[in-house]
Design a protein around this motif. Structure first.
Motif: not given
Length: 357
Positions: A186-205
Motif C-alpha cells: 500500500y505504501d508503494a501504491i501511495e508513492g512512498k519508498k516502501s522498499d527502503l522501510k526495513i533498511a531505514a528501520l535497521v539503520a535507525e537501530g
C-alpha cells in the motif's frame, strides 16, 4: 527438553580444549551443575555454554571484530537448506562470542520453530497445557515498523532469547507477519519508498539513538527471508551488506541462481546498491563427477561468490531437524558429529568472507 553436555562436547562447541573449558568455568563464575548420582562430572546447559562463550569474548578475545554485518539468507526456491543454515549459523556465531540477532521474515515461521517456538500456539492454549507464556509468539518484525496498526512496539517486547541472554536472539514470525507485506505494498501504491522501510528501520537501530529499538550491541544480524520475491524480502536485501544464498549441489538449479543474480542487478539499477552475493554449496557429495561440474560452473559464472567450504549431505540433519521439533539446531543437538564440524568450518569461512573477523 534441552540437552545437557559433558565437558568434551562443550570444548567442541567452543573450539577449544577440555582443560580450557574447565579454566573458563573456574575463572568466569558460571554456575555449572554436577551430576546428581555417580561420578560428580559437570553437566553443562545450553545457557552455560553461551555464557562461557560470552565470557571468553570479553576476557580472552580470540577474534577481533572488524565490522558489524547485516546479511540476508535467501534462495528463490525452497528445499535448499536455507532455514537450517540460518539457525545453525546464528548459533555458531554466538558460540564464537558474537552478539547475534536472527530475524524470521517468513510468515510460515520455520526458523521460529527451529529455535523452539510454535508460532501457532495461543496464550490460552499455553496456559491450559502448562507451557510458559514466554514460549508464545505474540509479536514479530511488523510490530517494530512505523505505521503498524495499533502502534509501534518496543524491541524488548519482541525479542526471544531461546538459549539465554548470551545465545542468539530471535525476532520471531507468525502468520500475521504477512500483513507487513500488505502495508509495504500500500505504501508503494501511495508513492512512498516502501522498499527502503526495513533498511531505514535497521539503520535507525544500529545508530542506537532510540532506546526502545537499539540494535547497536549486535555484531551480526541475519534475516531469514521467504523464497518468494515479496517486498519484505526486497527490504531485507536492501538493508543487508551480503546475501547468503544456499545452493543445492544435489539438485542444482541454474534458473534459481540466475534469477537471484538478476534480482540483485535490478536492485542496483533501481536504488544504486545491492548486497554482495555469497553462495554456500549445500548437500555436497564428494567424488561425484556431476557435483564437480556444478561447482566449476558456479565458480566460472560467479567469480569469487562461492564459498570454498561446503556442507556435505549428512543423515544427521533430518534426525535432528525434522523428526523432533523440540531439538535445538544441529550444532547444539549433535555438537560432536561430523556435520556440526563442517558447519563450524562454513561459519568461520563465511565470517572471513564478509570481513567480520
Amino acid at each position: 527438553m534441552q540437552p545437557h553436555y559433558k565437558v568434551q562436547a562443550v570444548a567442541k562447541m567452543l573450539g577449544t580444549t577440555v582443560d580450557s573449558v574447565r579454566r573458563y568455568v573456574d575463572e568466569s563464575g558460571v554456575n555449572v551443575s554436577r551430576q546428581a548420582s555417580g561420578p560428580k562430572v559437570r553437566q553443562f546447559t545450553i545457557e552455560n555454554v553461551f555464557d562461557l562463550a560470552a565470557w571468553r569474548r570479553a576476557n580472552r578475545p580470540k577474534i577481533s571484530i572488524r565490522r558489524k554485518t547485516i546479511a540476508t539468507v535467501y534462495a528463490p526456491k525452497g528445499g535448499v537448506g536455507k532455514t537450517t543454515l540460518t539457525a545453525n549459523l546464528g548459533s555458531i556465531f554466538a558460540l564464537m562470542g558474537l552478539r547475534t540477532l536472527v530475524i524470521d521474515l517468513d510468515f510460515q515461521a520455520n526458523l521460529t520453530l527451529a529455535f523452539g517456538y510454535d508460532s501457532e500456539l495461543t496464550l490460552e492454549e499455553a496456559r491450559e497445557s502448562g507451557v510458559p507464556e514466554e514460549r508464545v509468539v505474540q509479536y514479530h518484525l511488523g510490530h517494530l515498523v512505523p505505521g503498524w496498526p495499533g502502534g509501534r512496539g518496543a524491541l524488548s517486547d519482541v525479542i526471544k532469547k531461546p538459549f539465554g541472554e548470551n545465545g542468539p536472539h530471535l525476532i520471531p514470525s507468525d502468520l500475521t507477519l504477512d500483513r507487513l507485506d500488505t502495508i509495504l505494498t500500500y505504501d508503494a501504491i501511495e508513492g512512498k519508498k516502501s522498499d527502503l522501510k526495513i533498511a531505514a528501520l535497521v539503520a535507525e537501530g544500529l545508530e542506537g539513538t532510540n532506546p526502545s529499538f537499539d540494535l547497536s550491541t549486535y555484531d551480526v544480524i541475519l534475516f531469514d527471508a521467504a523464497p518468494a520475491k515479496n517486498r519484505m524480502t526486497r527490504g531485507a536485501l536492501l538493508a543487508s551488506d551480503f546475501v547468503i544464498a544456499p545452493v543445492s549441489l544435489e539438485r542444482y538449479s541454474t534458473k534459481a541462481v540466475s534469477y537471484l543474480s538478476a534480482v540483485l542487478q535490478d536492485m542496483h539499477s533501481d536504488v544504486g546498491r545491492s548486497p554482495q552475493l555469497v553462495m554456500i554449496g549445500n548437500f555436497h557429495v564428494p567424488n561425484r563427477l556431476r557435483v564437480y561440474g556444478q561447482v566449476g560452473k558456479l565458480s566460472a559464472e560467479y567469480p569469487g561468490a562461492l564459498l570454498n567450504v561446503m556442507v556435505h549431505r549428512s543423515e544427521e540433519f533430518p534426525k535432528t531437524l525434522s523428526e523432533d521439533e523440540e531439538q535445538p539446531p544441529l550444532v547444539l543437538a549433535r555438537p560432536t558429529g561430523g556435520a556440526a564440524e563442517q558447519l563450524h568450518d562454513v561459519a568461520r569461512e563465511l565470517l572471513r568472507k564478509m570481513g567480520v573477523v
